[in-house]
Scaffold this active site. Structure first.
Site, short mmCIF file in Angstrom:
data_model
loop_
_atom_site.label_atom_id
_atom_site.label_comp_id
_atom_site.label_asym_id
_atom_site.label_seq_id
_atom_site.Cartn_x
_atom_site.Cartn_y
_atom_site.Cartn_z
N CYS A 93 126.95 53.65 113.13
CA CYS A 93 125.30 53.00 113.41
C CYS A 93 125.32 51.85 113.56
O CYS A 93 125.13 50.55 112.63
CB CYS A 93 124.05 53.89 112.41
SG CYS A 93 122.65 53.56 112.60
N CYS A 96 122.38 50.48 112.14
CA CYS A 96 121.84 50.43 110.76
C CYS A 96 122.13 49.19 110.61
O CYS A 96 121.62 48.72 109.03
CB CYS A 96 122.96 51.62 110.16
SG CYS A 96 121.76 53.51 110.81
#
Length: 170
Positions: A93, A96
């Site tokens: 991700c 993230c």
């Protein structure tokens, strides 16, 4: 106006497709180095062949928010006497990574008042399912072992700080 023989008129598209054309025309006295693969730098006066390398990823600094796992969840989060922030993330991700930086800053600023952890939702799937995490990044705030607040998605630092202040100062 006639075109110069040292700098012939060409379309900008042709120059963009061949960047060495533009460099060699702007400074015709300097030979243009060319990078070719496998990692061989060619120059008109010298040639260097670099040995094959394996690339390793190094972390520039250690994360301020340590990872929490299924094994340490109960002790670190549920039984903690200080409020806890947990970021649920996934290694693939991109957003993230941006949240990691913010959580690292928060971990330093709120040291002693708040514990910060990160949890890989792909590895510790059971905990992510227990808290109904469907997408990452998600930040959960706990106080006395109970979930108090949630911040979903990538947000500016002020959103996380506001949620933390709501938990610390009810």
């Amino acid at each position: 106006m006639a075109a110069s023989s040292t700098f012939p008129l060409r379309s900008s598209r042709a120059a963009l497709q061949n960047p060495t054309f533009l460099h060699s025309r702007l400074n015709p006295t300097t030979p243009t180095p060319v990078l070719s693969f496998p990692l061989r730098l060619r120059h008109t006066k010298w040639s260097v062949k670099l040995p094959p390398r394996t690339f390793k990823t190094f972390s520039v600094r250690e994360s301020r928010a340590p990872p929490v796992t299924t094994d340490s969840w109960e002790k670190s989060v549920i039984n903690s006497e200080t409020p806890v922030l947990v970021e649920f993330y996934a290694s693939w991700c991109g957003p993230c990574r941006m949240v990691h930086r913010v959580i690292d800053e928060i971990a330093v600023e709120y040291a002693g008042k708040l514990k910060c952890f990160v949890l890989n939702a792909d590895v510790d799937l059971q905990i992510a399912e227990d808290y109904d995490i469907k997408a990452v990044p998600v930040v959960l705030l706990f106080k006395n072992g109970k979930k108090c607040d949630t911040v979903v998605g990538t947000m500016p630092k002020e959103f996380y700080v506001a949620a933390i202040e709501r938990v610390l100062n009810p």
